[in-house]
Design a protein around this motif. Structure first.
Motif, PDB file in Angstrom:
ATOM      1  N   LYS A   1     -33.070 142.380  40.891  1.00 40.70           N
ATOM      2  CA  LYS A   1     -33.105 141.921  42.279  1.00 40.70           C
ATOM      3  C   LYS A   1     -31.727 141.949  42.937  1.00 40.70           C
ATOM      4  O   LYS A   1     -31.628 142.163  44.149  1.00 40.70           O
ATOM      5  CB  LYS A   1     -33.678 140.492  42.338  1.00 40.70           C
ATOM      6  CG  LYS A   1     -35.143 140.400  41.953  1.00 40.70           C
ATOM      7  CD  LYS A   1     -35.608 138.952  42.017  1.00 40.70           C
ATOM      8  CE  LYS A   1     -37.084 138.838  41.635  1.00 40.70           C
ATOM      9  NZ  LYS A   1     -37.551 137.421  41.651  1.00 40.70           N
ATOM     10  N   ALA A   2     -30.686 141.670  42.172  1.00 47.74           N
ATOM     11  CA  ALA A   2     -29.329 141.646  42.742  1.00 47.74           C
ATOM     12  C   ALA A   2     -28.316 142.078  41.682  1.00 47.74           C
ATOM     13  O   ALA A   2     -27.503 141.268  41.226  1.00 47.74           O
ATOM     14  CB  ALA A   2     -28.995 140.254  43.268  1.00 47.74           C
TER      15      ALA A   2
ATOM     16  N   TRP B   1     -25.637 144.066  41.780  1.00 44.89           N
ATOM     17  CA  TRP B   1     -24.221 144.109  42.136  1.00 44.89           C
ATOM     18  C   TRP B   1     -23.638 142.717  42.286  1.00 44.89           C
ATOM     19  O   TRP B   1     -22.452 142.497  41.980  1.00 44.89           O
ATOM     20  CB  TRP B   1     -24.028 144.914  43.417  1.00 44.89           C
ATOM     21  CG  TRP B   1     -24.344 146.365  43.239  1.00 44.89           C
ATOM     22  CD1 TRP B   1     -25.381 147.062  43.798  1.00 44.89           C
ATOM     23  CD2 TRP B   1     -23.639 147.299  42.409  1.00 44.89           C
ATOM     24  NE1 TRP B   1     -25.367 148.361  43.377  1.00 44.89           N
ATOM     25  CE2 TRP B   1     -24.297 148.544  42.522  1.00 44.89           C
ATOM     26  CE3 TRP B   1     -22.515 147.202  41.588  1.00 44.89           C
ATOM     27  CZ2 TRP B   1     -23.871 149.670  41.848  1.00 44.89           C
ATOM     28  CZ3 TRP B   1     -22.085 148.324  40.902  1.00 44.89           C
ATOM     29  CH2 TRP B   1     -22.762 149.531  41.041  1.00 44.89           C
ATOM     30  N   ARG B   2     -24.412 141.777  42.766  1.00 42.61           N
ATOM     31  CA  ARG B   2     -23.922 140.396  42.829  1.00 42.61           C
ATOM     32  C   ARG B   2     -23.703 139.841  41.432  1.00 42.61           C
ATOM     33  O   ARG B   2     -22.720 139.123  41.187  1.00 42.61           O
ATOM     34  CB  ARG B   2     -24.918 139.529  43.604  1.00 42.61           C
ATOM     35  CG  ARG B   2     -25.033 139.864  45.086  1.00 42.61           C
ATOM     36  CD  ARG B   2     -26.150 139.088  45.739  1.00 42.61           C
ATOM     37  NE  ARG B   2     -25.919 137.650  45.645  1.00 42.61           N
ATOM     38  CZ  ARG B   2     -26.829 136.739  45.994  1.00 42.61           C
ATOM     39  NH1 ARG B   2     -28.033 137.131  46.432  1.00 42.61           N
ATOM     40  NH2 ARG B   2     -26.558 135.467  45.905  1.00 42.61           N
ATOM     41  N   CYS B   3     -24.585 140.168  40.519  1.00 45.80           N
ATOM     42  CA  CYS B   3     -24.420 139.716  39.134  1.00 45.80           C
ATOM     43  C   CYS B   3     -23.159 140.317  38.519  1.00 45.80           C
ATOM     44  O   CYS B   3     -22.375 139.606  37.868  1.00 45.80           O
ATOM     45  CB  CYS B   3     -25.645 140.109  38.310  1.00 45.80           C
ATOM     46  SG  CYS B   3     -27.179 139.255  38.738  1.00 45.80           S
TER      47      CYS B   3
ATOM     48  N   LEU C   1     -26.789 131.844  40.612  1.00 42.61           N
ATOM     49  CA  LEU C   1     -27.426 133.078  41.062  1.00 42.61           C
ATOM     50  C   LEU C   1     -28.585 133.445  40.145  1.00 42.61           C
ATOM     51  O   LEU C   1     -29.659 133.851  40.622  1.00 42.61           O
ATOM     52  CB  LEU C   1     -26.393 134.206  41.090  1.00 42.61           C
ATOM     53  CG  LEU C   1     -26.921 135.591  41.449  1.00 42.61           C
ATOM     54  CD1 LEU C   1     -27.522 135.597  42.847  1.00 42.61           C
ATOM     55  CD2 LEU C   1     -25.817 136.637  41.339  1.00 42.61           C
TER      56      LEU C   1
ATOM     57  N   LEU D   1     -32.569 134.003  41.112  1.00 45.75           N
ATOM     58  CA  LEU D   1     -33.237 135.285  40.927  1.00 45.75           C
ATOM     59  C   LEU D   1     -34.512 135.164  40.103  1.00 45.75           C
ATOM     60  O   LEU D   1     -35.411 135.995  40.238  1.00 45.75           O
ATOM     61  CB  LEU D   1     -32.286 136.273  40.243  1.00 45.75           C
ATOM     62  CG  LEU D   1     -31.049 136.675  41.047  1.00 45.75           C
ATOM     63  CD1 LEU D   1     -30.164 137.598  40.229  1.00 45.75           C
ATOM     64  CD2 LEU D   1     -31.449 137.341  42.358  1.00 45.75           C
TER      65      LEU D   1
END
Length: 242
Positions: free
Chosen positions: A22-23, A25-27, A81, A85
């Protein structure tokens, strides 16, 4: 948390993979920030300690302490985060303030560090006292004490994820972690071995693999905070992110 709850061991990896998709690049960004906060001050401390001046060497010691505490902040962000998620829990949770989370996390780290140092100090004192009579008994005390301290640390492996997920206090998170790990000891051993293997692979390639293994480990730990019946609807979905 009820003692009858079980960890959904089979669904941990699929749910973690779905959450990472789901994310991603944020991780990866938060994992990179955690590594920078951990490695950067340590490298500076090593350079400062190489200087022969006493005052500069003390600055190196301070940098070492900073390298131990500074990664807690981006690590909390990574766990938050990961908690967002993953599928939302069924039970309602109170709103979470960042200031409260940071203070309780620091209290938790301080308590566990104090208990660790106290346990090691007690082992050292007992082994020294018994060593005056028998070195064999002193060695047995060291081995037994190390096993007890290691078991205590193992029961607290979920304390920080539980603090983030349940919005609870430090002592409550420690108690919930102890109960959950004791009730699922074999499953937690399997999870611990899985995380060790994932991060061992992450150390390959100049540790760049940790940018992927750290977020995945955080997702697995946060999934452990959501005991449920295996293979519910959120785990039967396609495990490949789209």
């Amino acid at each position: 948390m009820a003692l009858s709850t079980d960890l959904p061991l089979i669904t941990l990896l699929p749910r973690a993979w779905i959450g990472f998709g789901k994310a991603p690049w944020r991780c990866v960004g938060l994992a990179a920030l955690t590594l920078i906060c951990a490695i950067g001050p340590a490298v500076v401390a090593q350079d400062l300690r190489a200087i022969s001046r006493p005052g500069v060497a003390r600055l190196g010691d301070i940098a070492v302490l900073i390298s131990l505490g500074l990664p807690v902040f981006p690590l909390l962000g990574l766990l938050r985060l990961a908690d967002q998620l993953l599928p939302a829990p069924l039970e309602p949770r109170p709103p979470q303030r960042l200031k409260t989370l940071l203070s309780q996390a620091l209290v938790l780290v301080a308590i566990e560090l104090f208990l660790l140092l106290a346990g090691l100090g007690l082992i050292q004192c007992l082994s020294w006292a018994v060593g005056q009579v028998s070195t064999t008994l002193a060695g047995l005390i060291v081995i037994l004490g190390a096993l007890i301290v290691g078991a205590g640390l193992f029961t607290q492996v979920l304390s920080l994820p539980l603090l983030v997920h349940h919005r609870c206090r430090a002592l409550q998170a420690m108690n919930r972690s102890r109960r959950l790990v004791q009730h699922n000891s074999l499953k937690m051993l399997a999870v611990f071995g899985l995380l060790l293997g994932i991060n061992a692979l992450g150390l390959m390639g100049a540790t760049l693999g940790l940018l992927l293994s750290l977020p995945f480990s955080a997702l697995v730990l946060m999934a452990c905070c959501r005991p449920q019946a295996p293979w519910r609807r959120d785990s039967r979905r396609n495990i490949f992110p789209t």
